[in-house]
Design an enzyme around this catalytic site. Structure first.
Site, PDB file in Angstrom:
ATOM      1  N   TYR A 164       3.065  -2.672   6.170  1.00 28.11           N
ATOM      2  CA  TYR A 164       3.801  -2.957   4.928  1.00 28.11           C
ATOM      3  C   TYR A 164       5.037  -3.818   5.209  1.00 28.11           C
ATOM      4  CZ  TYR A 164       2.348  -1.094   0.357  1.00 28.11           C
ATOM      5  OH  TYR A 164       1.761  -0.908  -0.866  1.00 28.11           O
ATOM      6  N   GLU A 171       5.467 -12.368   3.254  1.00 30.09           N
ATOM      7  CA  GLU A 171       5.509 -12.843   1.864  1.00 30.09           C
ATOM      8  C   GLU A 171       6.887 -13.417   1.523  1.00 30.09           C
ATOM      9  OE1 GLU A 171       4.081  -9.727  -0.766  1.00 30.09           O
ATOM     10  OE2 GLU A 171       2.493  -9.243   0.642  1.00 30.09           O
TER      11      GLU A 171
HETATM   12  C1  LIG Z   1       4.949 -11.787 -11.611  1.00 29.37           C
HETATM   13  C2  LIG Z   1       5.025 -11.485 -10.178  1.00 29.37           C
HETATM   14  C3  LIG Z   1       5.624 -10.190  -9.850  1.00 29.37           C
HETATM   15  C4  LIG Z   1       5.878 -10.011  -8.413  1.00 29.37           C
HETATM   16  C5  LIG Z   1       6.646  -8.762  -8.139  1.00 29.37           C
HETATM   17  C6  LIG Z   1       6.970  -8.669  -6.708  1.00 29.37           C
HETATM   18  C7  LIG Z   1       7.414  -7.334  -6.280  1.00 29.37           C
HETATM   19  C8  LIG Z   1       6.580  -6.832  -5.179  1.00 29.37           C
HETATM   20  C9  LIG Z   1       7.158  -5.733  -4.444  1.00 29.37           C
HETATM   21  C10 LIG Z   1       6.274  -5.147  -3.365  1.00 29.37           C
HETATM   22  C11 LIG Z   1       5.292  -6.020  -2.775  1.00 29.37           C
HETATM   23  C12 LIG Z   1       4.438  -5.370  -1.747  1.00 29.37           C
HETATM   24  C13 LIG Z   1       3.598  -6.378  -1.125  1.00 29.37           C
HETATM   25  C14 LIG Z   1       2.584  -5.762  -0.262  1.00 29.37           C
HETATM   26  C15 LIG Z   1       2.018  -6.389   0.666  1.00 29.37           C
HETATM   27  C16 LIG Z   1       1.031  -5.742   1.481  1.00 29.37           C
HETATM   28  O1  LIG Z   1       0.014  -5.268   1.106  1.00 29.37           O
HETATM   29  S1  LIG Z   1       1.421  -5.722   3.077  1.00 29.37           S
HETATM   30  C17 LIG Z   1       0.092  -4.882   3.899  1.00 29.37           C
HETATM   31  C18 LIG Z   1       0.238  -3.393   3.905  1.00 29.37           C
HETATM   32  N1  LIG Z   1      -0.251  -2.902   2.692  1.00 29.37           N
HETATM   33  C19 LIG Z   1      -0.740  -1.694   2.532  1.00 29.37           C
HETATM   34  O2  LIG Z   1      -0.811  -0.876   3.420  1.00 29.37           O
HETATM   35  C20 LIG Z   1      -1.259  -1.444   1.176  1.00 29.37           C
HETATM   36  C21 LIG Z   1      -1.078  -0.063   0.803  1.00 29.37           C
HETATM   37  N2  LIG Z   1      -1.312   0.028  -0.601  1.00 29.37           N
HETATM   38  C22 LIG Z   1      -2.357   0.635  -1.098  1.00 29.37           C
HETATM   39  O3  LIG Z   1      -3.137   1.191  -0.410  1.00 29.37           O
HETATM   40  C23 LIG Z   1      -2.602   0.646  -2.576  1.00 29.37           C
HETATM   41  O4  LIG Z   1      -2.478  -0.617  -3.041  1.00 29.37           O
HETATM   42  C24 LIG Z   1      -1.687   1.593  -3.330  1.00 29.37           C
HETATM   43  C25 LIG Z   1      -2.009   1.448  -4.815  1.00 29.37           C
HETATM   44  C26 LIG Z   1      -0.228   1.273  -3.101  1.00 29.37           C
HETATM   45  C27 LIG Z   1      -1.911   3.032  -2.871  1.00 29.37           C
HETATM   46  O5  LIG Z   1      -3.147   3.429  -2.996  1.00 29.37           O
HETATM   47  P1  LIG Z   1      -3.576   4.830  -3.645  1.00 29.37           P
HETATM   48  O6  LIG Z   1      -4.860   4.562  -4.314  1.00 29.37           O
HETATM   49  O7  LIG Z   1      -2.527   5.478  -4.460  1.00 29.37           O
HETATM   50  O8  LIG Z   1      -3.668   5.739  -2.417  1.00 29.37           O
HETATM   51  P2  LIG Z   1      -4.913   6.339  -1.746  1.00 29.37           P
HETATM   52  O9  LIG Z   1      -4.413   7.493  -0.948  1.00 29.37           O
HETATM   53  O10 LIG Z   1      -5.621   5.302  -0.991  1.00 29.37           O
HETATM   54  O11 LIG Z   1      -5.856   6.808  -2.937  1.00 29.37           O
HETATM   55  C28 LIG Z   1      -5.492   7.747  -3.976  1.00 29.37           C
HETATM   56  C29 LIG Z   1      -6.750   8.259  -4.641  1.00 29.37           C
HETATM   57  O12 LIG Z   1      -7.472   7.221  -5.316  1.00 29.37           O
HETATM   58  C30 LIG Z   1      -8.735   7.056  -4.703  1.00 29.37           C
HETATM   59  N3  LIG Z   1      -9.060   5.648  -4.717  1.00 29.37           N
HETATM   60  C31 LIG Z   1      -8.200   4.642  -4.859  1.00 29.37           C
HETATM   61  N4  LIG Z   1      -8.840   3.491  -4.856  1.00 29.37           N
HETATM   62  C32 LIG Z   1     -10.135   3.761  -4.676  1.00 29.37           C
HETATM   63  C33 LIG Z   1     -11.294   2.975  -4.590  1.00 29.37           C
HETATM   64  N5  LIG Z   1     -11.254   1.644  -4.630  1.00 29.37           N
HETATM   65  N6  LIG Z   1     -12.466   3.601  -4.407  1.00 29.37           N
HETATM   66  C34 LIG Z   1     -12.546   4.946  -4.342  1.00 29.37           C
HETATM   67  N7  LIG Z   1     -11.474   5.751  -4.449  1.00 29.37           N
HETATM   68  C35 LIG Z   1     -10.284   5.165  -4.605  1.00 29.37           C
HETATM   69  C36 LIG Z   1      -8.558   7.625  -3.346  1.00 29.37           C
HETATM   70  O13 LIG Z   1      -9.726   8.017  -2.762  1.00 29.37           O
HETATM   71  C37 LIG Z   1      -7.674   8.810  -3.655  1.00 29.37           C
HETATM   72  O14 LIG Z   1      -8.429   9.802  -4.320  1.00 29.37           O
HETATM   73  P3  LIG Z   1      -8.113  11.335  -4.213  1.00 29.37           P
HETATM   74  O15 LIG Z   1      -8.558  11.718  -2.851  1.00 29.37           O
HETATM   75  O16 LIG Z   1      -8.943  11.904  -5.298  1.00 29.37           O
HETATM   76  O17 LIG Z   1      -6.634  11.551  -4.422  1.00 29.37           O
END
Ligand SMILES: CCCCCCCCCCCCC/C=C/C(=O)SCCNC(=O)CCNC(=O)[C@H](O)C(C)(C)COP(=O)(O)OP(=O)(O)OC[C@H]1O[C@@H](n2cnc3c(N)ncnc32)[C@H](O)[C@@H]1OP(=O)(O)O
Length: 242
Positions: A164, A171
């Site tokens: 991250y 970026e």
């Molecule tokens: C107009 C322009 C505006 C611009 C504004 C700019 C501001 C920007 C500020 C910040 C910018 C950040 C830039 C980021 C850059 C990068 O990515 S750098 C590289 C590092 N990045 C990461 O590591 C990314 C991490 N982020 C994520 O993983 C996601 O995007 C997230 C949304 C932040 C978090 O994911 P989340 O889904 O909440 O967590 P999980 O633990 O993975 O999952 C939660 C539950 O949801 C299920 N799930 C989610 N997606 C799927 C799917 N595709 N398929 C199946 N299931 C999914 C997951 O299994 C979990 O389920 P439960 O077990 O039931 O809880």
């Protein structure tokens, strides 16, 4: 009240409930989607490696992979839809910020400003995004298939601690490199007078975008830290209205 022995562990119960509430169609769609996205980002990784091995330079790399990147990163917009219709349990806002900031980087910065495409910072965020997405989508795929290898789970909830900040650095440095070109060309800006009587300066907009990382990035990062505690350390996060 039933004892813990009768009920099984709280975590197990929670997992079973989650699985029951996801319809078969949703599981099938998500499995297909995650496999396709894993494959897409793997293709991108291979294209980057092949380019670098053949040319021994990063110059021209962005141009060579731009189409694949634009396609797969734009498709990720459906993830906001997944949250909105409730087939994944993630906040629409958290996912929206993550996906929109990436799409903005791809379309409105890197793709629109050719002069910055060979910056090292572009390669930095490309490599970071690619490693992150291969891990993230394969995690979801194996999880849906109930065959999740521990190393993928471990990588999903540890890599972001390094990735991250590195991704954000790539970026921000790229937007910073774009600023002089945006100022010089006045691209995507509207100056007065014009028939709409509206003024918009893309240069200052980009500065606002850069500043918006200060409040928004910690929210994404702490969200991931909470997910990490929940999934890896088995911490139960009790929601207030339960
Ligand atoms: C107009 C322009 C505006 C611009 C504004 C700019 C501001 C920007 C500020 C910040 C910018 C950040 C830039 C980021 C850059 C990068 O990515 S750098 C590289 C590092 N990045 C990461 O590591 C990314 C991490 N982020 C994520 O993983 C996601 O995007 C997230 C949304 C932040 C978090 O994911 P989340 O889904 O909440 O967590 P999980 O633990 O993975 O999952 C939660 C539950 O949801 C299920 N799930 C989610 N997606 C799927 C799917 N595709 N398929 C199946 N299931 C999914 C997951 O299994 C979990 O389920 P439960 O077990 O039931 O809880």
């Amino acid at each position: 009240m039933a004892s813990m022995e009768e009920d099984g562990s709280v975590e197990e119960k929670d997992n079973n409930n989650k699985k029951r509430t996801k319809s078969a169609i949703a599981v099938a769609w998500l499995t297909f989607y995650n496999i396709a996205m894993t494959a897409g980002w793997l293709v991108l990784a291979m294209a980057m490696m092949r380019f670098y091995l053949q040319k021994a330079t990063h110059k021209g790399l962005y141009k060579s992979i731009a189409r694949i990147l634009k396609f797969f990163q734009t498709v990720a917009l459906v993830e906001v839809g997944h949250c909105a219709i409730g087939i994944v349990r993630t906040s629409v806002i958290v996912t929206g910020v993550q996906v929109c900031s990436r799409i903005f980087m791809v379309w409105f910065i890197t793709n629109s400003i050719k002069q910055i495409q060979n910056e090292e910072s572009v390669i930095l965020f490309l490599v970071v995004w690619t490693l992150t997405e291969i891990t993230r989508y394969s995690f979801y795929t194996f999880n849906l298939l109930n065959h999740l290898p521990y190393f993928i789970k471990w990588a999903r909830y540890n890599m972001f601690i390094i990735m991250y900040p590195l991704g954000v650095a790539g970026e921000l440095l790229t937007i910073y490199a774009a600023l002089p070109f945006v100022r010089k060309t006045g691209m995507l800006s509207m100056r007065l007078p014009n028939k709409y009587n509206i003024s918009f300066d893309y240069y200052y907009f980009l500065i606002i975008v850069m500043l918006s990382y200060i409040p928004l990035f910690p929210q994404l990062f702490f969200h991931m830290l909470r997910q990490r505690r929940k999934v890896l350390l088995g911490e139960i996060i009790v929601e207030k209205d339960e």
